[in-house]
Design a protein around this motif. Sequence first.
Motif, PDB file in Angstrom:
ATOM      1  N   ARG A  65     -34.327  24.695 -41.029  1.00  0.00           N
ATOM      2  CA  ARG A  65     -33.447  24.029 -41.990  1.00  0.00           C
ATOM      3  C   ARG A  65     -34.254  23.116 -42.913  1.00  0.00           C
ATOM      4  N   ASP A  66     -35.187  22.391 -42.342  1.00  0.00           N
ATOM      5  CA  ASP A  66     -36.036  21.496 -43.134  1.00  0.00           C
ATOM      6  C   ASP A  66     -36.919  22.279 -44.111  1.00  0.00           C
TER       7      ASP A  66
ATOM      8  N   ARG B  69     -34.821  23.684 -47.039  1.00  0.00           N
ATOM      9  CA  ARG B  69     -34.539  22.690 -48.078  1.00  0.00           C
ATOM     10  C   ARG B  69     -35.691  22.602 -49.075  1.00  0.00           C
ATOM     11  N   LYS B  70     -36.917  22.557 -48.542  1.00  0.00           N
ATOM     12  CA  LYS B  70     -38.100  22.472 -49.413  1.00  0.00           C
ATOM     13  C   LYS B  70     -38.197  23.693 -50.325  1.00  0.00           C
TER      14      LYS B  70
ATOM     15  N   LEU C  66     -28.690  20.082 -54.773  1.00  0.00           N
ATOM     16  CA  LEU C  66     -27.754  19.846 -53.674  1.00  0.00           C
ATOM     17  C   LEU C  66     -26.436  19.313 -54.237  1.00  0.00           C
TER      18      LEU C  66
ATOM     19  N   ASN D  71     -23.312  18.440 -48.783  1.00  0.00           N
ATOM     20  CA  ASN D  71     -24.056  18.759 -47.565  1.00  0.00           C
ATOM     21  C   ASN D  71     -24.037  20.263 -47.254  1.00  0.00           C
TER      22      ASN D  71
ATOM     23  N   TRP E 157     -25.875  24.382 -51.935  1.00  0.00           N
ATOM     24  CA  TRP E 157     -26.894  24.312 -52.981  1.00  0.00           C
ATOM     25  C   TRP E 157     -26.491  25.210 -54.137  1.00  0.00           C
TER      26      TRP E 157
END
Length: 281
Positions: free
Chosen positions: A104-105, A108-109, A118, A121, A124
């Motif tokens: 997940r991290d 996001r990148k 974003l 929550n 995107w």
Amino acid sequence: MIFTLFGDYIRYYGNEIWVGSLIKLLEPFDHNEQSIRSAVSRMSKQGWVVSRKEANKSYYSLTERGKKRMEEAAGRIYRMEPAEWDGKWRTLLYTIPEERRHIRDELRKELIWSGFGLLSNGVWITPNPLKEQIYDIIDKYDIKEDVYFFEAKNKGFQANKQIIRSCWDIDHINMLYEKFIHAYEEKMIANAMKIERGDMSDQDCFVERTLLVHYYRKSLFVDPGIPKELLPEKWLGERAAKLFNEYYQILAKKANAFFRAIYLAGYDNCPRQKQTIAKEE
């Protein structure tokens, strides 16, 4: 900095470089040999480059993933003006469980780098046609079961420009372009005169152009590449792009000469490889 060299030079010279040449090229920037070897090793582990051995020399080239990223980056760096908008929003939602939090991290990148904003929550959006990039990201992390991807038109109560401002800090991005213009507009004129007088060496031009790309890229990758219909009136992105491209070309001849001399020295004992490079040029 190594990515900059691959994107700006190495990919046009057979996509491969001896690590010793890489060290030599980065010396003017005060990067030591150990830090460069460590950086290349990390890039290899992350799947951006691959190495091969010839005698006692290590040569590095971009992987297919690395080439694709370079092409994406080049498309943004050398873009002269914003694209036209087709009126569609692309929306991506994901529900990746907590036990796969590291994915997940990373996701996001990847989304931020690709130009997504974003909205809320786990939601995107982008006004750009990034379906191919999204499919690549989904395949890379094997998350087909966790992702929803839609194309749609805005039929709601927020204007499209307001949606842009909700997802990106447009004023901050414009300020970065203003800083770039302020830093390089007069510098370009002064150094163009120095080159004409013969007061800038090949190495000086190589260092200046590499730092130019490096600086510009920092501003650019905060900018998601918003279509012109959705940009504010006093947008400085096009002016910055014009300045970048003009200065880049002024430095090109001497910068390329410095790179080529060091690069080819890495193949002194490989005449066949030199012939291949010559053909590609």
